[in-house]
Design an enzyme around this catalytic site. Structure first.
Site, PDB file in Angstrom:
ATOM      1  CG  HIS A 186      -2.058   0.870   1.241  1.00  0.00           C
ATOM      2  ND1 HIS A 186      -2.052   2.101   0.644  1.00  0.00           N
ATOM      3  CD2 HIS A 186      -3.297   0.733   1.791  1.00  0.00           C
ATOM      4  CE1 HIS A 186      -3.225   2.685   0.829  1.00  0.00           C
ATOM      5  NE2 HIS A 186      -4.002   1.861   1.522  1.00  0.00           N
TER       6      HIS A 186
ATOM      7  CD  GLU B 142      -2.764   0.975  -2.376  1.00  0.00           C
ATOM      8  OE1 GLU B 142      -3.119  -0.143  -1.933  1.00  0.00           O
ATOM      9  OE2 GLU B 142      -3.450   2.005  -2.232  1.00  0.00           O
TER      10      GLU B 142
END
Length: 313
Positions: free
Chosen positions: A166, A270
């Protein structure tokens, strides 16, 4: 190339990676989370909220959280899984990372590297597993992460998972940023009940909240920062999907660990496995990798042109 284990201001353990030209990276053992990546000029390339909480059980807002074994709320576990809320250990004797030919690969002594491991605990997930991650600061300042998930169940049971790195990137002004490499792709829009659409623009720009999962994303994605005249290139392997996220103003104000105006200075891109979860039988292992590099942007007809970067030129 040096690697050292130190305490941060809150007393939490972190590993500091350094390379001779001056680039650095920091990896907190809590969450196995990269929390800083600076180039040789000391410029921070990752975003970390000024309100980030470095205290369990709260996840650290920014850097590169590891979302495992569940991305977002796509399952019965806590948001984004538990890996980002657990303390990882330094792996002092990691098995070699096998390359595509099946031979082992060890970290080069020209790089600064730390190996981390997260093992199963009964309270988190009813499966036995090992997650290993190698974080490498390469000579020249590129940052690489290789993550491996192994099923260590002894009861012949398989398990499935989704996963993402992330990554929060620091940008000058989100209004001056565009994402290249995801054009014409199908995506799921998390702001519209994950309905599917096809990306229509020549690039992704921002004028409001964005939360999209791009399916079958290419191995290279470019984040072009017009004001900084810099392009960050994300190279990924083993992650078929890619998430692009910016909370914009209203959602930013609703998050207690995020500054009201910080959405202007960050974007998440991501590498992820979301649409089709990975299933491992006992003894099987999955591997994914991302490598980040920052390069000067070039101009073409008055516009930033990362095309040469995406094409490897």
């Amino acid at each position: 190339m040096t690697t050292s284990l130190v305490k941060d201001a809150a007393g939490m353990d972190k590993v500091v990676l350094r390379e001779p030209l001056g680039a650095t990276a920091q990896v907190h053992l809590y969450g196995g989370q990269v929390t800083s990546w600076k180039n040789e000029r000391g410029e921070e390339l990752l975003f970390l909220s000024c309100k980030a909480i470095f205290k369990p059980p709260k996840a650290i807002r920014g850097g590169i959280p590891v979302c495992f074994p569940q991305f977002s709320n796509l399952g019965t576990l806590e948001q984004h899984g538990f890996a980002r809320n657990r303390v990882w250990a330094i792996d002092t004797d990691p098995p070699p990372i096998l390359n595509s030919s099946g031979s082992g690969s060890c970290s080069s002594n020209k790089n600064s590297t730390v190996d981390l491991i997260l093992k199963s605990s009964e309270d988190a997930w009813p499966h036995s597993f090992e997650v290993r991650m190698r974080v490498t600061l390469k000579r020249g300042g590129d940052l690489a992460q290789t993550i491996r998930v192994r099923n260590t169940n002894t009861d012949n049971k398989s398990f499935s998972f989704t996963i993402a790195l992330h990554t929060y990137f620091s940008v000058s002004d989100i209004n001056e940023v565009r994402i290249e490499g995801l054009e014409t792709l199908e995506y799921m829009d998390n702001l519209q009940q994950r309905k599917r659409f096809t990306e229509q623009g020549d690039s992704i720009t921002f004028d409001g909240e964005v939360d999209k999962v791009y399916l079958g994303a290419p191995t290279k994605i470019a984040i072009v920062d017009h004001e900084k005249k810099r392009t960050i290139v994300v190279k990924k392997e083993g992650f078929p999907d890619a998430v692009v996220w910016n909370p914009w103003d209203k959602r930013a104000k609703a998050m207690s660990d995020f500054g009201d105006d910080e959405y202007l200075h960050m974007v998440c891109v991501e590498p992820a496995v979301i649409e089709t979860p990975i299933t491992l039988k006992p003894g099987e292992e999955w591997r994914g990798r991302q490598e980040l590099s920052a390069v000067p942007s070039s101009y073409c007809s008055g516009q930033l042109d990362p095309g040469k970067v995406l094409q490897g030129k």
